[in-house]
Design an enzyme around this catalytic site. Structure first.
Site, PDB file in Angstrom:
ATOM      1  N   ASP A   1      -7.030  -1.407  -5.381  1.00 44.90           N
ATOM      2  CA  ASP A   1      -7.667  -0.674  -4.437  1.00 44.90           C
ATOM      3  C   ASP A   1      -7.167   0.972  -4.435  1.00 44.90           C
ATOM      4  OD1 ASP A   1      -8.053  -3.171  -3.616  1.00 44.90           O
ATOM      5  OD2 ASP A   1      -7.281  -2.777  -1.607  1.00 44.90           O
TER       6      ASP A   1
ATOM      7  N   TRP B   1     -15.810  -2.934   1.603  1.00 40.98           N
ATOM      8  CA  TRP B   1     -14.667  -3.028   2.949  1.00 40.98           C
ATOM      9  C   TRP B   1     -15.242  -2.981   4.095  1.00 40.98           C
ATOM     10  CZ3 TRP B   1     -10.163  -4.449   1.718  1.00 40.98           C
ATOM     11  CH2 TRP B   1      -8.814  -4.281   2.595  1.00 40.98           C
TER      12      TRP B   1
ATOM     13  N   GLN C   1       0.694  -1.166   0.142  1.00 46.22           N
ATOM     14  CA  GLN C   1       0.019  -0.016  -0.019  1.00 46.22           C
ATOM     15  C   GLN C   1       0.904   1.325  -0.037  1.00 46.22           C
ATOM     16  OE1 GLN C   1      -0.580  -2.578   1.921  1.00 46.22           O
ATOM     17  NE2 GLN C   1      -2.342  -3.019   2.820  1.00 46.22           N
TER      18      GLN C   1
ATOM     19  N   ARG D   1     -15.754  -3.036  -3.980  1.00 45.06           N
ATOM     20  CA  ARG D   1     -16.100  -4.270  -3.155  1.00 45.06           C
ATOM     21  C   ARG D   1     -16.170  -3.471  -1.875  1.00 45.06           C
ATOM     22  NH1 ARG D   1      -9.933  -6.931  -2.028  1.00 45.06           N
ATOM     23  NH2 ARG D   1      -8.876  -4.764  -1.993  1.00 45.06           N
TER      24      ARG D   1
ATOM     25  N   ASP E   1      -3.863   1.704  -3.562  1.00 43.52           N
ATOM     26  CA  ASP E   1      -4.323   2.612  -2.434  1.00 43.52           C
ATOM     27  C   ASP E   1      -3.957   4.183  -2.776  1.00 43.52           C
ATOM     28  OD1 ASP E   1      -5.215   0.393  -1.280  1.00 43.52           O
ATOM     29  OD2 ASP E   1      -4.243   0.544   0.501  1.00 43.52           O
TER      30      ASP E   1
END
Length: 239
Positions: free
Chosen positions: A151, A201, A108, A199, A130
């Protein structure tokens, strides 16, 4: 009227401003260049606006200012601490600046971490995993590019972390475009119909896409299947 101060880096300009003064708004203008550093904009009483030099104020395409770093969670940092730009200042306005986390694949690595009501216009936020952490407050992203691979708005495209039914937060995408990279090598790695809108989280995830153009690589059919209309899961009139 005070004369403007010229400072060498965006962070030094932010640090030179008072966080207590509230009588007037604050403004930073950044000259063309690539600045390699992390920038923390702490909470303050005054409203702060930051402008980047650009040849075209109507979009991100003419931006000539980039702030970049390459911190990641592999360095033992939290998501917020990896961010190239960390916003804690309420009502921050950011114009025509590119913000990049260049760490790449493997961990990340946030470009923008936003923990306050804030607005972003004509900016680019780029990374791999991220890219954008929209953590707190009401945030507006207009005429912006948000780019990543995993993400990148904390989900395949999104991952809403709404944890309670009483939480008022939404991710709302209105009038935008979702597509794969224009690079042929990157596009080839994304098979048609396999990139997901998001999705959950957390248990009460809530995301709205409306009036949004999607390429063949990301679409409703890849998520809900061919019976989505009759099932009543999705109102096609808003896309």
């Amino acid at each position: 009227m005070k004369s403007p101060r010229v400072l060498p880096l965006p962070l030094s300009a932010v640090n030179a401003l008072s966080t207590a003064a509230s009588t007037t708004s604050q403004c930073i203008f950044i000259y063309p260049g690539t600045y390699t550093e992390q920038v923390l904009v702490p909470a303050r009483s005054a409203q702060l606006s930051i402008y980047g030099y650009t040849a075209d104020t109507t979009s991100y395409t003419g931006n000539q200012v980039t702030i970049t770093s390459s911190k990641s969670q592999a360095d033992g940092l939290s998501n917020d601490e990896t961010a190239t730009l960390r916003v804690k200042s309420a009502n921050l306005k950011l114009y025509n600046i590119n913000v990049n986390n260049g760490y790449g694949k493997g961990s990340q690595a946030v470009a923008l971490s936003a923990y306050a009501d804030s607005g972003y216009y004509g900016c680019q936020f780029t990374g791999y995993q991220d890219t954008l952490l929209a953590q707190r407050g009401t945030q507006l992203y207009a005429k912006c590019l948000i780019q990543g691979a995993t993400d990148f708005i904390f989900g395949y495209i999104t991952a809403s972390g709404r944890s309670a039914s009483t939480d008022p937060n939404y991710y709302v995408f209105n009038g935008g475009t979702i597509s794969s990279s224009s690079s042929s090598s990157s596009a080839a790695a994304v098979a048609s119909g396999t990139y997901y809108l998001g999705r959950p989280w957390a248990a009460y995830a809530r995301v709205v896409f409306q009036r949004t153009s999607m390429s063949s690589r990301s679409g409703i059919l890849s998520i809900l299947g061919s019976g989505y209309t009759s099932a009543g899961w999705y109102d096609g009139s808003y896309m």
